[in-house]
Design a protein around this motif. Sequence first.
Motif, PDB file in Angstrom:
ATOM      1  N   LEU A   1      79.442  95.696  66.983  1.00 20.15           N
ATOM      2  CA  LEU A   1      78.767  96.177  68.189  1.00 20.15           C
ATOM      3  C   LEU A   1      77.810  97.317  67.879  1.00 20.15           C
ATOM      4  N   ASP A   2      78.251  98.263  67.060  1.00 16.51           N
ATOM      5  CA  ASP A   2      77.391  99.387  66.689  1.00 16.51           C
ATOM      6  C   ASP A   2      76.126  98.900  65.993  1.00 16.51           C
ATOM      7  N   LEU A   3      76.269  97.928  65.098  1.00 12.16           N
ATOM      8  CA  LEU A   3      75.116  97.399  64.379  1.00 12.16           C
ATOM      9  C   LEU A   3      74.155  96.698  65.336  1.00 12.16           C
ATOM     10  N   LEU A   4      74.676  95.887  66.239  1.00 10.54           N
ATOM     11  CA  LEU A   4      73.816  95.205  67.206  1.00 10.54           C
ATOM     12  C   LEU A   4      73.082  96.210  68.077  1.00 10.54           C
ATOM     13  N   ILE A   5      73.766  97.226  68.539  1.00 10.68           N
ATOM     14  CA  ILE A   5      73.140  98.261  69.366  1.00 10.68           C
ATOM     15  C   ILE A   5      72.072  98.998  68.563  1.00 10.68           C
ATOM     16  N   ASP A   6      72.377  99.352  67.322  1.00 11.47           N
ATOM     17  CA  ASP A   6      71.403 100.045  66.472  1.00 11.47           C
ATOM     18  C   ASP A   6      70.141  99.198  66.287  1.00 11.47           C
ATOM     19  N   ILE A   7      70.315  97.915  66.045  1.00  9.30           N
ATOM     20  CA  ILE A   7      69.164  97.018  65.872  1.00  9.30           C
ATOM     21  C   ILE A   7      68.364  96.926  67.157  1.00  9.30           C
ATOM     22  N   ALA A   8      69.051  96.773  68.272  1.00  7.78           N
ATOM     23  CA  ALA A   8      68.358  96.652  69.559  1.00  7.78           C
ATOM     24  C   ALA A   8      67.589  97.926  69.897  1.00  7.78           C
ATOM     25  N   VAL A   9      68.204  99.071  69.696  1.00  9.92           N
ATOM     26  CA  VAL A   9      67.553 100.336  70.017  1.00  9.92           C
ATOM     27  C   VAL A   9      66.363 100.589  69.084  1.00  9.92           C
ATOM     28  N   ALA A  10      66.528 100.276  67.817  1.00 12.03           N
ATOM     29  CA  ALA A  10      65.453 100.488  66.849  1.00 12.03           C
ATOM     30  C   ALA A  10      64.256  99.586  67.132  1.00 12.03           C
TER      31      ALA A  10
ATOM     32  N   PRO B   1      59.377  91.240  75.836  1.00  8.30           N
ATOM     33  CA  PRO B   1      60.694  91.700  76.279  1.00  8.30           C
ATOM     34  C   PRO B   1      61.629  90.575  76.716  1.00  8.30           C
ATOM     35  N   GLU B   2      61.087  89.474  77.196  1.00  7.84           N
ATOM     36  CA  GLU B   2      61.957  88.380  77.625  1.00  7.84           C
ATOM     37  C   GLU B   2      62.675  87.750  76.437  1.00  7.84           C
ATOM     38  N   THR B   3      61.943  87.511  75.350  1.00  6.02           N
ATOM     39  CA  THR B   3      62.580  86.952  74.158  1.00  6.02           C
ATOM     40  C   THR B   3      63.571  87.939  73.572  1.00  6.02           C
ATOM     41  N   PHE B   4      63.210  89.211  73.551  1.00  5.33           N
ATOM     42  CA  PHE B   4      64.112  90.243  73.047  1.00  5.33           C
ATOM     43  C   PHE B   4      65.403  90.271  73.867  1.00  5.33           C
ATOM     44  N   THR B   5      65.285  90.212  75.191  1.00  4.73           N
ATOM     45  CA  THR B   5      66.454  90.218  76.069  1.00  4.73           C
ATOM     46  C   THR B   5      67.328  89.003  75.830  1.00  4.73           C
TER      47      THR B   5
ATOM     48  N   MET C   1      53.926  83.808  69.068  1.00  2.72           N
ATOM     49  CA  MET C   1      54.257  85.231  68.998  1.00  2.72           C
ATOM     50  C   MET C   1      55.037  85.461  67.711  1.00  2.72           C
ATOM     51  N   SER C   2      54.688  86.522  67.028  1.00  2.00           N
ATOM     52  CA  SER C   2      55.333  86.810  65.750  1.00  2.00           C
ATOM     53  C   SER C   2      56.664  87.528  65.953  1.00  2.00           C
ATOM     54  N   THR C   3      57.499  87.459  64.931  1.00  3.33           N
ATOM     55  CA  THR C   3      58.782  88.168  64.950  1.00  3.33           C
ATOM     56  C   THR C   3      58.561  89.664  65.099  1.00  3.33           C
ATOM     57  N   THR C   4      57.538  90.165  64.426  1.00  5.57           N
ATOM     58  CA  THR C   4      57.237  91.595  64.497  1.00  5.57           C
ATOM     59  C   THR C   4      56.869  91.996  65.916  1.00  5.57           C
ATOM     60  N   ALA C   5      56.132  91.164  66.612  1.00  8.05           N
ATOM     61  CA  ALA C   5      55.746  91.467  67.992  1.00  8.05           C
ATOM     62  C   ALA C   5      56.970  91.532  68.892  1.00  8.05           C
ATOM     63  N   VAL C   6      57.900  90.618  68.700  1.00 10.73           N
ATOM     64  CA  VAL C   6      59.136  90.646  69.495  1.00 10.73           C
ATOM     65  C   VAL C   6      59.906  91.918  69.187  1.00 10.73           C
TER      66      VAL C   6
END
Length: 55
Positions: free
Chosen positions: A44-53, A12-16, A1-6
């Motif tokens: 924290l804001d940066l991590l949340i922004d990355i996760a949401v994006a 979603p499991e790898t992302f989580t 699985m590619s990074t882009t796919a994740v």
Amino acid sequence: MSTTAVARGDDPETFTELVWGALHGLATLTEGHRLRPGAHRARLDLLIDIAVAST
């Protein structure tokens, strides 16, 4: 699985695991006083922004 796919949410499991791992790392390093205390909110804001994006 590619990074882009994740990042697109195709794995979603790898992302989580990645987000929880990042949160755990931040918590552990913050508790051990290994990170700049004044930048806590910014990290924290940066991590949340990355996760949401990525979803």
